[in-house]
Design an enzyme around this catalytic site. Structure first.
Site: not given
Ligand code: NAD
Length: 252
Positions: A141, A154
């Site tokens: 991130s 985080y």
């Molecule tokens: P999201 O919540 O839409 O999807 C995350 C998925 O991970 C969900 O389907 C959830 O069920 C699954 N998950 C959570 N805990 C889990 C576990 N213990 N084991 C297996 N699966 C698990 O989120 P997203 O926005 O797609 O984020 C995905 C990644 O991107 C994350 O690592 C997040 O930190 C990172 N990220 C997101 C953003 C953003 O703005 N959306 C920004 C920077 C980084």
């Protein structure tokens, strides 16, 4: 069809960035193991991959559990025949300063984001090293390269993912395994939707998120998937240990 004949295991594949990456891997020829904590979400993504013409299996796992991680790798190898690409994307967030974050929340965030990346990489590496070929892409991130206010746990977890990425890249550079991570800015996924839903005034909260973006908009999951696929493909064959910012200029 950059990934014809390759097998990709994607965690957090049931939603957002992981879902977009899984679907695109499938569309570009990979066989996809779509893994998620949610069985129904993993199944829905696998179905999307199949509808797009790809081969896919749905796997349910909690990446913070060692037995689950080892099972994910075993199931991928048994059902899809290999493991060429691992995308450690599953993650959770938590809002708060150190003072506002209780120990259990801190631990949970570290367990899923950092321990999960560590455990699944540990489970996947032996089969990659045995074939002298493999790629790991982690989802870090902008919180992996910057301090983000009120995201203490985080931010710590994402800095750790960047560190783990660099360490693994060096440890396995002579094993034929490349390890990189992407550092997304704010991306319009269900994750952000949930955060906005909790705000007192969701439209105003969304406008504030957009206002801090140099591009004047949030990122799209497909734009993160494009970066993940680049780092997983042979096009990035000389790239390892990098933390690729995909943030619309947020950290520029
Ligand atoms: P999201 O919540 O839409 O999807 C995350 C998925 O991970 C969900 O389907 C959830 O069920 C699954 N998950 C959570 N805990 C889990 C576990 N213990 N084991 C297996 N699966 C698990 O989120 P997203 O926005 O797609 O984020 C995905 C990644 O991107 C994350 O690592 C997040 O930190 C990172 N990220 C997101 C953003 C953003 O703005 N959306 C920004 C920077 C980084």
């Amino acid at each position: 069809m950059r990934f014809a004949g390759r097998v990709a295991l994607v965690t957090g594949a049931g939603s957002g960035i992981g879902e977009a990456a899984a679907v695109r891997f499938g569309a570009e020829g990979a066989a996809v193991a779509a893994a998620d904590l949610s069985e129904t979400a993993a199944a829905a993504t696998a179905e999307r991959v199949r509808k797009a013409g790809g081969r896919a299996i749905a796997l349910t796992a909690d990446v913070s559990q060692d037995t689950d991680c080892r099972r994910l790798v075993a199931q991928t190898l048994a059902q899809l025949g290999a493991l060429d690409i691992l995308v450690n994307n599953a993650g959770i967030g938590a809002v708060g300063t150190v003072l506002e974050t209780d120990e259990a929340t801190f631990q949970k965030v570290m367990d899923v984001n950092v321990r999960g990346t560590f455990l699944l990489s540990k489970a996947a590496l032996p089969s990659m090293i045995a074939r002298k070929a493999g790629v790991i892409v982690n989802t870090a991130s902008i919180a992996g390269v910057r301090g983000i206010p009120e995201r203490a746990a985080y931010t710590a977890s994402k800095h750790a993912i960047v560190g783990l990425t660099r360490a693994m890249a060096l440890d396995h550079v002579r094993d034929g395994v490349r390890v990189n991570c992407i550092c997304p800015g704010t991306v319009d996924t269900p994750w952000v939707g949930r955060l906005l839903d909790q705000a007192a005034d969701p439209p105003a909260a969304r406008a504030a998120l957009v206002a801090r973006q140099p591009m004047g908009r949030l990122g799209r999951a497909e734009e993160m998937a494009a970066a993940i696929l680049f780092l997983a493909s042979d096009e990035s064959s000389f790239t390892t240990g990098t933390a690729m910012l995909v943030d619309g200029g947020f950290t520029a």
